[in-house]
Scaffold this motif. Sequence first.
Motif, short mmCIF file in Angstrom:
data_model
loop_
_atom_site.label_atom_id
_atom_site.label_comp_id
_atom_site.label_asym_id
_atom_site.label_seq_id
_atom_site.Cartn_x
_atom_site.Cartn_y
_atom_site.Cartn_z
N VAL A 199 48.89 48.36 44.00
CA VAL A 199 47.49 48.02 44.26
C VAL A 199 46.69 49.32 44.39
N PRO A 200 45.74 49.52 43.52
CA PRO A 200 44.95 50.76 43.58
C PRO A 200 44.04 50.77 44.82
N THR A 201 43.66 51.92 45.20
CA THR A 201 42.79 52.07 46.37
C THR A 201 41.32 51.93 46.01
N ASN A 202 41.00 52.15 44.74
CA ASN A 202 39.62 52.01 44.30
C ASN A 202 39.24 50.54 44.35
N PRO A 203 38.14 50.16 45.02
CA PRO A 203 37.76 48.76 45.17
C PRO A 203 37.56 48.03 43.84
N VAL A 204 36.96 48.70 42.88
CA VAL A 204 36.73 48.05 41.58
C VAL A 204 38.05 47.77 40.88
N GLU A 205 38.90 48.77 40.85
CA GLU A 205 40.21 48.59 40.20
C GLU A 205 41.04 47.54 40.95
N LYS A 206 40.93 47.52 42.29
CA LYS A 206 41.69 46.54 43.07
C LYS A 206 41.25 45.12 42.75
N ALA A 207 39.94 44.92 42.58
CA ALA A 207 39.40 43.59 42.24
C ALA A 207 39.90 43.14 40.87
N ASP A 208 39.94 44.09 39.93
CA ASP A 208 40.43 43.75 38.58
C ASP A 208 41.90 43.30 38.62
#
Length: 305
Positions: free
Chosen positions: A272-281
Motif C-alpha cells: 500500500v503506497p503512502t501517497n493518498p492518490v496512489e493509495k486510493a487507486d
Amino acid sequence: MKTCALSTAFGIYTVGISVVVAVVVAVPPDPDDQHQQEHPYRRSRRSLCSTAPAWHPVYAEGWTKGHCRYTVDCDSPGFATELACCKSAYAGQISGHCISRLPSPPTMSPTGTGGLDFYYADYETPWDQAYCINKRPLPSGRITYSSMLACCKAAYAGQVSGKCISMLPSPPTTSPTNSNREADFWYPVYEVPWDQSGCSNKLPLPFKNINDRPRYSTQESCCAAAYSGQVSKACVCGLPTPRLGCPGIIEYTATTTTATVSSTLTLGDITVPTNPVEKADVIESLESAIFAIVAASLGPDAGTL
C-alpha cells in the motif's frame, strides 16, 4: 368224357371234351382244436397271460384318470411293480392320478402333503387376491409351471397387490405396494365421467388385468397423455401444484429471497503506497477485482450490492 364228330371241307374230325366238377364242403373247426390252429407266438402269449399276472395300465380309464392294475392282460404291457407301470405308461401324467394310487406315494416336490408337483394359476379367485396353487385335481386346459415362483412371474406378472409373490415360502420384497396402498404408477380413472376424471395411483386397482389400462410414471405425465384435451382441467387441477385457472388459484406471487454471503479472499502480498492518490487507486482496483471474483461464483439470477 364225351366225343363228337366235326365235319369240314377237308374231312371229318373227332373231338373229345372232358368235364370236371369240383365240390367244396366247408367244415367248421373243432372248438377243442382252437389252440392248435393259433400262431405259435399268440399261443405263447396266451400261455404267459394265463400264468403270469402283472401290473398293467388301464387304458379304458383315459389319460387323466388312468392307473395301473395287477391283473392278467394280453393287450397291454406288464410291469413287475405298480410304480414301474406308472412311470412308464403314465410318464408326464399331469393329474398324477396313477402315482397317487400307490400305497406309499413318493414325495412330490415342492410339497409333500399330497399336492401336485407343479403349480397353476387360480383363475377362480379375483385377480388381486389370486395366487398359484398345486391342489388336486388339475382343471382342464390349465397351463402348469415347475415352481410357484415361475407361475407367479408368468400368470401374475402385473399383479399390483403382490398377492401371488407374498404367498411364496420366502417371498422377495414386493413392489409397487406400500403401507399407503399406493402403486408406483398412475392410471386414468375411466370409471368417472371424462370432464370430472383424473389420474390415480390408489390400490386396489379398479380393473382386473394390469394391461387393461395405460400406466404412467407420474401424475403429470398421466394427465398430459390421458386428459390432454380435457376442457375442465379436472386432471391437472388435481395435481399437488395446480395450474393457474384452476378453482381457487387466481395468481401466484413471486417471492424474492436475498442472502448475504460472507467469505474471505486471499489476494497475496499487496504493497500500500503512502501517497493518498496512489493509495486510493490501489483500493479501487482491489474492489473491482473482488467484485469480479464474487460475481463469477454466483448464479445467473444473483447480484451484488
